[in-house]
Enzyme design. Structure first.
Site, short mmCIF file in Angstrom:
data_model
loop_
_atom_site.label_atom_id
_atom_site.label_comp_id
_atom_site.label_asym_id
_atom_site.label_seq_id
_atom_site.Cartn_x
_atom_site.Cartn_y
_atom_site.Cartn_z
N ARG A 120 0.85 -1.20 0.00
CA ARG A 120 0.00 0.00 0.00
C ARG A 120 0.87 1.24 0.00
O ARG A 120 0.95 1.99 0.98
CB ARG A 120 -0.95 -0.06 1.17
N GLN A 125 -0.52 2.43 -5.94
CA GLN A 125 -1.96 2.73 -5.88
C GLN A 125 -2.70 2.35 -7.16
O GLN A 125 -3.82 1.84 -7.10
CB GLN A 125 -2.17 4.21 -5.60
N ASP A 128 -3.72 -1.33 -7.23
CA ASP A 128 -4.35 -1.87 -6.03
C ASP A 128 -5.78 -2.35 -6.29
O ASP A 128 -6.73 -1.57 -6.26
CB ASP A 128 -4.33 -0.78 -4.94
N SER A 131 -8.45 -1.68 -3.53
CA SER A 131 -9.09 -0.36 -3.55
C SER A 131 -10.13 -0.26 -4.65
O SER A 131 -11.25 0.17 -4.42
CB SER A 131 -8.05 0.74 -3.78
N TYR A 226 -3.53 -0.43 7.64
CA TYR A 226 -4.60 -1.33 8.05
C TYR A 226 -4.87 -1.23 9.55
O TYR A 226 -4.04 -0.74 10.31
CB TYR A 226 -4.21 -2.78 7.74
#
Ligand code: NAD
Length: 377
Positions: A120, A125, A128, A131, A226
């Site tokens: 992460r 990004q 991902d 997400s 997280y």
């Protein structure tokens, strides 16, 4: 390099790449094999894939010929039996939870990448899938709740009287939770949200929702954004706050998860029993045990008038855009593995490649999965 795109099994409707992605890959000299019917449930035909430059073949051919095999869902026993040590398997197989699967891949010697383990970081990004798919899930879960609810989401002032807006409570304000807040707000509901990470307070407020404050949450920067397991004292205070809010809510969307662990239990049966008949709970953490005590994975039940939907695969309900976002993530990841000449090069010096690699030549490369596997032995 030959890339094989596999058809998903069961009720999965997405496909890991769309023809637009295949077109870019073939332009980069990658040969693409697509399993017959791979895009069917995402409204994409074999013809569309052929037009983009792929060869449409039977599943066996992909296992025989491909250097790299791509699928969204976890491999079946048969897939594991068929795959060779020199092939690379890419999917999302939840390795922190599916340790048995990791063991099988280790025994087989296959190189595996799990796209749900992408680090992460800012650079990662665009790759991902957690997400992108959580965005789809948060949106879809709220739409489902709105359709199930016997009352409106927005407030109405009409000649036939005034309708009060629905109260929606979101448990867990990560990617899915924030999208759920945004969607519920767009539909006119009053929204409150709760999370153990105080960093999301401002994001929740900026979306027009109230943040349920419970002091004393444990946070750990090393957990990579997280949540971590909480103290008993915090859990007790949190429970009181959630129970009070639950009683006032028409809809609760549960999204709270802790990677590699059972989902935190946030809604006990007594909290559900304080809700009004007709209320709806959507438990998106159902596949890892659920946030609600009464949730049954992949089932809808009604408990004292409250509908509880245990569904963790909402992205499958929006197959085309979910596949489009998934495909874009995959393409961004493949850019790290595919050379200019269309060859396959695994550069384990790259933190994203190493962090996403679960098994390679009988060893676990991802650090978190490694520590989970070491603890099992
Ligand atoms: P997730 O799906 O693992 O969990 C969902 C949410 O549940 C999280 O916000 C978590 O804090 C919350 N939660 C866990 N236990 C809880 C409890 N007991 N009570 C209440 N809430 C609880 O998380 P996610 O949505 O995938 O991501 C979490 C965060 O990671 C994001 O909000 C973001 O800040 C960060 N992130 C970073 C990147 C990146 O930099 N590439 C990408 C995605 C997400």
């Amino acid at each position: 390099m030959i890339l094989g795109l596999l058809k998903e099994k069961g009720d999965e409707t997405r496909v890991a790449l769309l023809p637009e992605n295949v077109k870019s890959l073939t332009a980069q000299k990658v040969e693409v094999l697509v399993e017959e019917g791979a895009g069917h449930n995402a409204f994409t035909s074999d013809e569309d894939f052929r037009d983009a430059g792929a060869k449409v073949v039977k599943r066996e051919k992909i296992f025989e010929q491909a250097d790299l095999l791509l699928q969204i869902q976890v491999p079946s026993e048969e897939d594991i039996a068929n795959i060779r040590p020199d092939q690379v398997w890419i999917s999302a197989f939840n390795p922190l939870w599916e340790t048995g699967l990791v063991k099988k891949f280790l025994d087989k010697g296959t190189t595996t990448f799990s796209l749900d383990s992408i680090p992460r970081t800012t650079r990662a990004q665009a790759m991902d899938i957690l997400s992108s798919q959580a965005t789809v899930a948060g949106y879809n879960a709220v739409l489902e709740a709105a359709l199930q609810l016997p009352t409106f989401f927005p407030m109405f002032m009409t000649a036939a009287g005034t309708i009060r807006p629905a109260n929606v409570l979101i448990l867990g304000a990560g990617v899915a939770g924030l999208q759920a807040i945004a969607t519920a707000r767009k539909l006119g509901a009053q929204v409150a949200a709760f999370d153990v990470r105080s960093a999301v307070r401002e994001e929740v407020k900026s979306l027009g929702a109230r943040f349920v404050e419970v002091e004393g949450a444990k946070e750990d920067k090393a957990a990579g954004g997280y949540a971590v397991e909480q103290s008993e004292e915090f859990k007790r205070k949190q429970q009181e706050a959630i129970n009070d809010h639950a009683a006032k809510s028409n809809v609760i969307i549960c999204t709270a998860q802790i990677p590699g662990r059972k989902a935190p239990l946030l809604l006990p049966a007594e909290a559900v029993e304080r809700m009004k008949p007709g209320s709806v709970i959507i438990d998106m953490a159902a596949s890892t045990g659920g946030n609600c005590e009464l949730t049954k994975n992949n089932q809808t039940i009604v408990h004292k008038g409250v509908t509880i939907i245990g569904q963790s695969n909402y992205p499958s309900r929006l197959p085309l855009d979910a596949s489009r976002m998934f495909g874009k993530n995959v393409m961004n990841f493949l850019a790290l593995l595919v050379t200019k000449e269309g060859g396959l090069h695994l550069n384990f010096e790259d933190d994203i490649v190493k962090g996403t690699c679960i098994t390679h030549q009988g060893k676990v490369l991802n650090e978190r999965v490694k520590s989970v596997m070491d603890n099992l032995n």
